[in-house]
Design a protein around this motif. Structure first.
Motif, short mmCIF file in Angstrom:
data_model
loop_
_atom_site.label_atom_id
_atom_site.label_comp_id
_atom_site.label_asym_id
_atom_site.label_seq_id
_atom_site.Cartn_x
_atom_site.Cartn_y
_atom_site.Cartn_z
N PHE E 39 -3.98 1.97 -6.20
CA PHE E 39 -4.63 1.48 -4.98
C PHE E 39 -4.32 0.00 -4.78
CE2 PHE E 39 -8.03 4.93 -5.36
CZ PHE E 39 -7.17 5.80 -4.75
N PHE E 40 -4.26 -0.71 -5.86
CA PHE E 40 -3.93 -2.12 -5.71
C PHE E 40 -2.51 -2.28 -5.20
CE2 PHE E 40 -7.75 -3.18 -8.00
CZ PHE E 40 -8.10 -4.33 -7.33
N ALA E 41 -1.62 -1.48 -5.76
CA ALA E 41 -0.23 -1.59 -5.31
C ALA E 41 -0.15 -1.26 -3.83
CB ALA E 41 0.64 -0.63 -6.12
N ILE E 42 -0.87 -0.24 -3.43
CA ILE E 42 -0.81 0.15 -2.02
C ILE E 42 -1.42 -0.94 -1.15
CG2 ILE E 42 -1.74 1.80 -0.38
CD1 ILE E 42 -1.18 3.98 -2.35
N SER E 43 -2.49 -1.52 -1.64
CA SER E 43 -3.07 -2.63 -0.88
C SER E 43 -2.08 -3.77 -0.76
CB SER E 43 -4.33 -3.13 -1.57
OG SER E 43 -5.39 -2.30 -1.27
N GLY E 44 -1.33 -3.96 -1.83
CA GLY E 44 -0.30 -4.99 -1.77
C GLY E 44 0.71 -4.68 -0.68
N HIS E 45 1.06 -3.43 -0.59
CA HIS E 45 1.97 -3.04 0.49
C HIS E 45 1.37 -3.33 1.85
CE1 HIS E 45 5.42 -1.33 -1.43
NE2 HIS E 45 4.68 -0.59 -2.23
N TYR E 46 0.10 -3.06 1.97
CA TYR E 46 -0.56 -3.33 3.26
C TYR E 46 -0.46 -4.82 3.60
CZ TYR E 46 -2.80 1.25 2.90
OH TYR E 46 -3.06 2.56 2.80
N VAL E 47 -0.70 -5.62 2.59
CA VAL E 47 -0.64 -7.05 2.84
C VAL E 47 0.77 -7.43 3.25
CG1 VAL E 47 -0.86 -9.29 1.79
CG2 VAL E 47 -2.55 -7.55 1.32
N LEU E 48 1.75 -6.83 2.57
CA LEU E 48 3.15 -7.10 2.92
C LEU E 48 3.41 -6.77 4.37
CD1 LEU E 48 5.65 -5.95 0.20
CD2 LEU E 48 5.24 -8.21 1.10
N MET E 49 2.79 -5.69 4.81
CA MET E 49 3.00 -5.26 6.19
C MET E 49 2.04 -5.96 7.14
SD MET E 49 3.98 -1.29 6.05
CE MET E 49 3.02 -0.71 4.71
N ASN E 50 1.30 -6.90 6.59
CA ASN E 50 0.38 -7.68 7.40
C ASN E 50 -0.74 -6.84 8.00
OD1 ASN E 50 -0.50 -10.10 8.19
ND2 ASN E 50 0.77 -10.23 10.01
#
Lengths: 359, 188, 498, 462, 172, 109
Positions: E39-50
């Protein structure tokens, strides 16, 4: 105002700037936490008509250092059958999550050094409060993992209690915040502080919300009267009963850091943050310079935080611990409905005001 | 039933009013009390530097007394051991040989005399039972120790300094404790 | 009044239906029987009266009288339309005639739960009537199934030991067939031309007749319909349910089944199968005729060696129906005419035969041919009637079947000599097994069973008398029946050869 | 809209009812009143007089089909409450909550019949499912019920996952990038790989929800394990609502490229029909038999999805009514029994003539015998399938399966009428005269629909 | 490589490794922890995608609430690695193979889709809470209200299931 | 980044979830695998939302917002599902002391 934060555009200067700030905040919170332990003992002593620690240094102000050194040199014990990795991970997580909150709190106004405007906030993200919520909700992992990895029934029970307590009180906390957000219309903490500079502090607009938030903050930081997870006389210290040495130190520290930062959050949300009361900051800034202003503001913020830390301690030495069912009843049957009511009333008032119905 | 004391507290089972139910006033009141206490003068005494005067009835560590010539009073009769409710006292008796009269007042003396200070409750019954005024509770307190063994005080720990050789130490060990200020009758 | 507000086909439906439902709620057994008998008589009366209201002058076409139609499901082009033509009249008359007789045979019997029995009997009559009068495919299908349900309950509830399995087999067979037919009906329906403004397609029979189906479609649709009818008739190899059911079920139900219900299959083939899929009929007729003839032969041989009376009658019925099926698919005037007349004749013959068998089993308690013998001494009238009935079944001249079977043979002969030859052998066989049965049961060595045999009483005499009279009268003067059905034959042939 | 709002509100009322109502039978009366009110509101809305109106921003779309289906679902629920309401009370302690959950399910049913975006489609299906997971396991002491709830829940969640992936892929593959089902206008061109994958996943997940093979395997265990009252509700109204959602989504969004995914439906339909019917024959328990039969009925309703024309819509409506009413009626009788096995029904026609008679009619209707609603429903389904003019073998297969259906339904009829009563508890059941009257009314409804299916279908064109 | 790319690949690898950890861990506790990492990794992706709002909601809802519940339950049950019965190895193989096949099929199919090389555009204000909130309370108000029904039903349900029957307790 | 990498990542996570759900028998782990599947969908939806945003037509903004809100609702549903699911699992555990999805089948054998 719409803040277009491009999150990952970093230039070198900003990076250094932020790094320094991070280091400052972390050391700051560590120092504050250290001295909170001292303060706690002192306050307890005063309230119990005692003197408190006074041997290490003048008035015992080196006591925290002595404690730290003592903890460092204690024997490390890892219980058998426990997962060693998780056992170590637990306190680390607790510490980490405790520290992370500091990232979004505005410690002061912008200062002007080396020809740059430097904001005294590590990350002015526009979802500051949500960030705090996220981090706070993660805080429970440290406790749970630690409690479980101890392979001890009391630890596990403490961890369970912590988890259910934190989850339960997060709800009321969130809803009380929502009522506040209805007024402010922003999630950025910096924005909020700026608003409070010009208007009333939010405490006057959301007294009930503040009260709920305060109670929940006590619960979230596992402070008395909500310190069931570590209830000494029932659970022999709860989740950290198997811990010793610096790992125990981490747990204890994280509690004080939590206390410090939740005080900071409360001050920022409800008591104007670094706003100097009864003074127009902007005017003052013009007369004494931005940097001096920031310094004064920082001091004011710190003073407010200290008041809250004192409140935490004051309550601790006044109110006895709840029973577990009382705790749950309070959370679900009192605070949650109350915060919902608060939200509803706030919403209704805002609507009334928007429709220009004067009352 | 007639209450034995006048401190009885009647528990009230009546329904709490709303004001009481929200608890906040009570909490605030409590906080007020604690806050008030912050400004009270702490009754603490900084111990090593400052010591409090013992009360006149204070009973400290036992000593084995000597008479004015420096002879041990104890005759190993065992009455103190019998009287001891904590069974802390053990002793072994020995006959006084010729040439030891300057050491022991009576023909029989205690070759070994031990008091387990972990058991002793400082009740003073040994002192009361002693017909020879040999056991005497002084004003000193037991020193801290690292091992249990250290709390078993032998004769060498208990025996009072010689009144002739070291009169000061003798006086100090004997202290100024007034035995039975009101008196109980078997003083010599 | 009768033919104005309530047309006859409707009355033929509603009378048994309503009386049947009423019967279900009656209590007293004799009262039930009387009520059912009067109700069935009423139907008969209506049927007879309707004959006098024929309107040949105004409607020389196929449906020449008493066609009535109510909107039923307008959006899918189905209406509740019923009507009678010559063939329809003949079959409804057969139904109307049979039911009073069947009910009359039960007068002296005891039935468990009589109201249900007679109620279901009347309901089955309603269903069968509906099949014969329907001029809408959906209505036809409805009644086709509805006739089945009461009979299912009748046969399962009252009868011999294995009745439940037997009836269930029968039910599943027919239900499979009819559902396949439903698919066929729907498929044809979806190709019908628009008739009314409400819907694109129509279920009415005229729309079905006017449907243009491709040859390929006809080929498989033919089988969907064929199976449904073949199971009912039954044509070999779809016959396996029949002897079993006839053996296990109670007599009134068996009478209904064999005298009337099987005619539904024959009727369906003539009315629905042949006119709608003419090309497919001409493709598969040899195959079907061969199947029918195999059935005819097979059934005859088995009848020869059959020891059980009920099974014997069942197999003989299969044999006759095989002949009828064969001649349907010959599709010429003579054969079709023969089949139509034979439907009626076979109905009364087999009914009479069942009544006799019923009498025998009822009084002696035996239904094994071998264990019976010499019954004629005790019951000469019964022997007399049986002989005439048997002769009618064999189709001896001067009995009713002679005319119809002659017409059928004639038709087959015109179609194919060899088929006719095979078919004619069957008549010899049928003579053989019929006479053997009469010989063994009524004459020959007297058996112990004779003691229990009683002479027939007055009502039984009249029942058999009516039937035998019918056999003889139609044998001598078949003209009215032939006249009645002539028009139907013509119109069908017109349809087939269009 | 009215139905959705009112059922949600009534759910909340029933929820509080758990605290307010003191007597155990009060919730039933409230529930009946609630369904009646919702029904009235829905009918009024049907005739263009909504009680409440609310701008749904085009997220929900109410057409005749939807409102009509809602009415049918409500009538079935009313019937269900009237017939089996007393038995809902017997499940456990939380009577009011069970009704509350049923109302929430109804809310989901109405959403799944009226959604206009994939979002509400998803939410509707979920609102339907989540309370059902609970209701399945509501008899807490019953191990079978617990496992049924667990299985149903895991399967349901799994299929939700598939559905969401499908929705995501459709969103990504669609250049319009919209969740509005009317906007997923893909034309008649070839399916792009992404859309095809999405469609496949949505078909799978919906097959899960409506228990179509090869995703049916949860159904027998769950229907058998759940309390009989709840199975009755799940098998009828909920399942039918799944089909309505299915047909709504696929006819509006993917109707234009019907030919490209039809063969998928053909396979599912055929498998469902065969598996459902053949396994049902071997069941000894009537409840389990009905569970399998519900799979086979799902197969029949899949035929309508296969056809996807106007008749298919009519057919779904009619099938919904016919199948639901008959199953609810049969379950109402079954629940009164103490022994659910087929031999438990032995001689019911003698000991309880009326129950026997009504059960027989219900079974006949399920088997699809003319003069009952079941026949007309099957008739319409078959007609719809034949109208496509393709895959006639499927229709013939369906018909053969209907015959297999007769085999197991008639087993029960035979037990009722032709077997002698045994000495078991089933013979001493007592039913009130009101219950009998209601059963007769239900039978009347079934026969009415069997003779005049128009009274249901015509409303679609009102 | 730009910094975002490095972060992307790091998060991707983290997510995959952690996901495999979820399904291969013997002990449920480790599964839960691995899932949190995912979930953290996915959240990181979300942040990457703004998509900051969703990133933080993901953390709060999934990591902060859902996984805590999981952890809670697993700890309460005190399930150990050996609590799970051994499933047939062939069944496991079949599961793995079918899953991999599904993935290969999907990847192959979707590689052929026309959008597959579109470059996504992270830097906008779409993911900001203000805009999402505005849409949520205007256009999406119906689903929003409806989801409250969902929650109510889940709440009632959890209470119904979780509460012990008082009568039963007396019987025991 | 190109959308395909997100697509593949999300599909990989999805399939790992499926594999887990198929191979594990511990119902809690199965449930977690399902949560993993939901999350992979969320990731994909957001990636798609940003992909549509790159389309730069008049509707792209709305399109992107829709997907992000969809993710929001998926999270809502997931939360509700978890509360119910865990309640059921706990109920099962309370009665059988097992969280095996096929407990009764195992009893039968």
């Amino acid at each position: 105002m719409l803040i277009h934060t491009t999150f990952l555009v970093l230039d070198g200067a900003v990076l250094i700037e932020k790094l320094i700030l991070i280091v400052l905040v972390i050391t700051g919170s560590l120092v504050v936490a250290m001295y909170s332990t001292y303060a706690e003992r002192k306050v307890a002593a005063f309230m119990q008509d005692r003197i408190g620690p006074d041997r290490a240094g003048p008035f015992g102000i080196l006591q925290p250092l002595a404690d730290g050194v003592k903890l460092f040199f204690k024997e490390e014990i890892v219980p058998t059958f426990s997962s060693k990795f998780l056992f170590i991970l637990g306190p680390c997580l607790a510490m980490l999550t405790a520290m992370m909150v500091g990232a979004v709190i505005p410690w002061g106004d912008t200062i002007h050094v080396f020809g740059r405007n430097v904001s005294l906030q590590i990350a002015d993200i526009n979802i500051g409060i949500l960030y705090i919520f996220g981090v706070v909700s993660l805080g429970v992992y440290g406790i749970m993992i630690g409690g479980w990895a101890s392979n001890n029934k009391f630890s596990l029970l403490g961890a369970m209690r912590a988890a259910s307590q934190i989850i339960s009180y997060e709800l009321a906390m969130g809803i009380s915040i929502i009522a506040l957000l209805m007024f402010t219309g922003t999630l950025s903490l910096n924005e909020m502080v700026n608003q409070q500079k010009d208007h009333w502090w939010n405490i006057f607009r959301q007294p009930l919300g503040f009260l709920i938030f305060l109670v929940c903050a006590f619960a979230e930081t596992n402070r008395t009267p909500f310190d069931l997870p570590e209830a000494e006389n029932e659970l022999i210290g709860g989740y950290h009963s198997e811990y010793s040495s610096m790992k125990l130190g981490f747990y204890l520290f994280s509690e004080y850091i939590n206390m410090f930062l939740s005080s900071a959050v409360m001050v920022t949300l409800f008591f104007g943050g670094y706003d100097i009361p009864f003074v127009n900051d902007a005017h003052l800034g013009q007369s004494i310079g931005v940097n001096w202003l920031a310094l004064i503001e920082g001091a004011v913020l710190f003073a407010k935080i200290c008041c809250f830390i004192f409140l935490f301690m004051w309550v601790r030495w006044t109110v006895p611990r709840f029973r577990y069912d009382q705790l749950m009843n309070l959370g679900w049957k009192v605070l949650l409905p109350l915060s919902l009511l608060n939200m509803l009333v706030t919403g209704a008032l805002i609507l009334l005001k928007q429709n220009h119905w004067h009352f | 039933m007639e209450p034995l004391t006048n401190r009885i507290e009647h528990v009230s089972r009546k329904q709490m009013s709303f004001w009481e139910k929200i608890y906040l006033p009570a909490v605030l009141k409590g906080m007020g009390i604690t806050f008030r206490h912050m400004f009270k003068k702490p009754p603490t005494i900084k111990y090593p530097e400052k010591k409090r005067v013992f009360s006149p009835v204070f009973r400290g560590l036992q000593i084995l007394n000597r008479d004015a010539e420096g002879r041990e009073n104890c005759t190993a009769c065992g009455l103190c051991a019998v009287a001891c409710p904590a069974e802390a006292i053990t002793m072994e008796a020995a006959e006084r040989k010729a040439g030891e009269e300057h050491l022991y007042r009576e023909e029989k003396y205690a070759a070994k005399y031990e008091i387990n200070m972990l058991r002793c409750i400082f009740c003073g019954l040994c002192e009361e039972a002693c017909p020879k005024d040999a056991v005497y509770l002084s004003e000193t307190v037991a020193q801290a120790n690292f091992a249990r063994k250290g709390f078993i005080y032998g004769k060498e720990d208990l025996l009072i300094p010689h009144p002739l050789k070291d009169p000061e130490a003798f006086a100090k060990a004997k202290g100024s404790r007034i035995k039975h200020p009101e008196g109980h009758g078997n003083e010599h | 009044m009768l033919g104005t507000y309530f047309t006859f086909p409707e009355l033929l439906l509603w009378i048994p239906l309503i009386t049947g439902v009423i019967t279900l709620f009656l209590k007293n057994e004799s009262q039930v029987k009387r009520f059912a008998f009067i109700a069935s008589l009423l139907t008969l009366v209506v049927s007879v009266i309707s004959l006098f209201f024929t309107d040949v002058a105004h409607h020389p076409n196929y449906f020449y009288y008493n066609n009535v139609s109510y909107l039923w499901m307008p959006y899918i082009g189905s209406s509740f339309s019923v009507g009678l033509d010559g063939m329809g009249f003949l079959l409804t008359f057969l139904t109307a005639l049979s039911y009073p007789l069947i009910i009359a045979t039960t007068f002296k019997r005891e039935f468990k739960n009589a109201p249900a029995f007679f109620g279901l009997l009347l309901l089955s009559q309603a269903g069968i009537m509906g099949v014969f009068v329907a001029t809408d495919a959906l209505v036809f299908y409805f009644f086709w199934e509805l006739a089945l349900i009461p009979l299912y309950f009748l046969c399962s509830r009252w009868g011999a030991e294995k009745r439940i399995q037997a009836t269930f087999k029968f039910f599943v067979y027919t239900f499979t067939g009819s559902l396949l037919m439903l698919v066929g009906i729907l498929y044809v329906y979806l190709h019908t031309p628009q008739v009314s403004a409400n819907s694109i397609h129509s279920f009415s029979i005229s729309a079905f007749y006017n449907t243009v189906l491709s040859y390929g479609d006809q080929q498989w649709l033919f089988w969907l319909f064929f199976v449904a009818f073949a199971v009912k008739i039954p044509i070999w190899p779809f016959h396996t349910w029949q002897p079993f059911v006839y053996e296990q079920a109670n007599y009134p139900s068996v009478m209904v089944l064999s005298a009337i219900m099987v005619k539904m299959g024959v009727f369906g083939m003539i009315r629905w199968l042949i006119p709608i899929f003419p090309e497919a009929v001409f493709t598969f007729n040899h195959l079907v005729i061969i199947l029918s003839l195999i059935g005819l032969f097979y059934a005859s041989f088995i009848a020869f060696v059959q020891s059980d009376l009920k099974r014997f009658v069942a197999w003989s019925s299969i044999a006759h129906l095989g002949l009828m099926a064969a001649s349907i698919f010959v599709v010429n005037t003579s054969a079709l005419q023969g089949v139509m007349v034979e439907m009626f004749n076979h109905g009364i013959n087999i009914l009479a035969l069942w009544i006799v068998v019923d009498l025998i089993e009822n009084s002696t308690g035996i239904k094994k041919i071998n264990e019976l013998g010499g019954l004629a001494t005790k019951s000469p009238w019964l022997a007399f009637f049986l002989v005439i009935i048997a002769l009618g079944n064999i189709a001896l001249p001067l009995t009713n079947s002679f005319v119809s079977e002659f017409l059928m043979f004639n038709g087959i002969f015109v179609f194919n000599k060899w088929y006719a030859f095979v078919a004619i052998i069957s008549i010899i066989l049928s003579a053989g097994y019929m006479l053997r049965m009469v010989q063994l049961v009524f004459f020959g060595k007297e058996s112990g069973a004779v003691e229990n045999m009683k002479s027939i009483n007055c009502s039984q005499f009249w029942i058999l008398g009516i039937l035998v009279a019918g056999i003889l009268i139609l044998g001598i003067y078949p003209e009215p029946v032939i006249n009645l059905t002539k028009e139907s034959v013509d119109s069908i042939l017109k349809m087939v050869n269009r | 809209m009215n139905a959705i709002i009112l059922s949600a509100i009534w759910g909340v009322i029933m929820m509080f009812g758990g605290v307010i109502f003191k007597k155990r039978d009060t919730p039933l009366y409230w529930a009946i009143a609630g369904v009646s009110i919702i029904l009235i509101a829905n009918v009024l809305e049907f005739f263009g007089h909504p009680l409440l109106s609310f701008d749904s921003k085009d997220m929900l779309h109410f057409d005749k089909f939807t409102l009509h289906f809602n009415s049918i679902a409500l009538i079935c629920t009313l019937l269900y409450f009237l017939l089996s309401g007393r038995d809902i009370e017997k499940i456990g302690m939380h009577v009011s909550e069970y009704f509350c959950l049923i109302f929430f399910v109804l809310c989901g049913v109405f959403i799944s019949s009226s959604f206009n975006t994939l979002l509400l489609f998803f939410l509707g299906i979920e609102i339907m499912s989540i309370p059902l997971y609970i209701l399945t396991g509501s008899n807490k002491a019953n191990l079978k019920g617990n496992e049924a709830a667990l299985k149903y829940f895991l399967m349901g969640a799994f299929s939700t996952g598939l559905m969401l992936m499908g929705i995501a892929l459709i969103y990504g593959g669609n250049p319009q990038g919209s969740f509005y089902i009317t906007n997923i206008n893909l034309g008649t061109g070839d399916l792009s790989p992404m859309i095809a994958a999405g469609l496949l996943l949505i078909v799978f997940s919906l097959s899960f929800k409506v228990s179509a093979a090869p995703f049916h395997f949860w159904a027998p265990d769950v229907y058998d394990g759940a309390p009989a009252v709840i199975s009755s509700f799940m098998m009828t109204i909920v399942k039918v609502a799944g089909f309505v959602a299915f047909i709504r989504l696929f006819s509006i969004s993917f109707g234009a490229m019907h030919g490209q995914w039809q063969s998928l439906i053909v396979i599912i339909t055929a498998a469902t029909l065969l598996i459902g019917n053949i396994t049902a024959v071997f069941q000894q328990s009537v409840k389990r038999m009905l569970a399998y039969s519900s799979i086979s009925h799902a197969g029949f309703m899949m035929l309508a999805i296969f056809a996807l024309n106007d008749t298919a819509h009519e057919a779904i409506i009619l099938y919904a009514a016919a199948y639901s009413i008959a199953t609810i009626g049969l379950f109402a009788i079954l629940i009164k029994m103490k022994d659910y096995s087929i031999s438990g029904f032995n001689g019911l026609g003698k000991t309880q003539p009326l129950l026997g008679f009504t059960a027989t009619i219900f079974l006949l209707s399920l088997a699809g015998i003319p003069l009952t609603a079941g026949f007309t429903a099957k008739f319409y389904v078959l007609m719809a399938a034949l109208q496509t003019g393709q895959d006639v073998w499927l229709v013939i297969l369906a018909v053969i399966c209907a015959v297999i259906g007769v085999v197991y339904y008639f087993k029960v009829i035979q037990a009722i009428y032709f077997k002698e009563p045994e000495d078991n508890d089933n013979q001493n059941i007592s039913v009130s005269s009101g219950f009998k009257l209601l059963l007769l009314i239900t039978v009347g409804l079934i026969i009415l629909l069997g003779i005049l299916p128009n009274i249901v279908i015509d409303w679609l064109y009102y | 490589m730009e910094i975002t790319k490095i972060i992307f690949w790091f998060l991707t690898a983290l997510a995959l490794v952690a996901a495999i950890g979820v399904i291969s861990s013997k002990n449920p506790i480790y599964s839960v922890l691995w899932l949190i990492v995912v979930f953290f990794a996915i959240s990181g992706h979300y942040v990457l995608m703004n998509a900051q709002f969703l990133a933080i909601v993901n953390i709060i809802v999934y990591a902060g609430a859902i996984m805590v519940l999981f952890l809670f339950v697993v700890m309460l049950m005190n399930l150990n690695a050996d609590a799970e019965p051994i499933k047939n190895v062939y069944m496991k193989m079949a599961g793995v193979i079918s899953g991999l096949t599904l993935m290969i099929v999907f990847v192959a199919a979707l590689s052929a889709s026309e959008q597959h090389s579109t470059i996504i555009r992270p830097g906008t204000s779409v993911g900001l809470i203000e805009n999402l909130g505005r849409a949520l309370f205007n256009k999406y108000v119906v689903p929003f209200e409806i989801s409250s029904v969902l929650f109510l039903s889940a709440m009632v349900g959890a209470v119904v299931i979780g509460k012990k029957d008082p009568i039963k307790r007396i019987n025991e | 980044m190109e959308i395909k990498w997100y697509l593949f990542l999300s599909l990989a996570l999805f399939c790992i979830g499926i594999i887990g759900a198929l191979t594990r028998r511990n119902s809690i782990i199965v449930f977690m695998c399902i949560e993993l599947m939901l999350n992979s969908v969320n990731l994909l939806l957001i990636a798609f939302s940003k992909m549509h945003l790159a389309g730069n037509n008049a509707l792209s903004y709305t399109m992107a917002t829709e997907a992000q809100l969809f993710v929001f609702f998926i999270m809502i549903v997931a939360a509700a599902e978890v509360s119910v699911g865990l309640a059921i699992i706990v109920l099962m555990y309370r009665n059988t002391k097992s969280v095996d999805i096929n407990f009764l089948n195992r009893l039968k054998n």
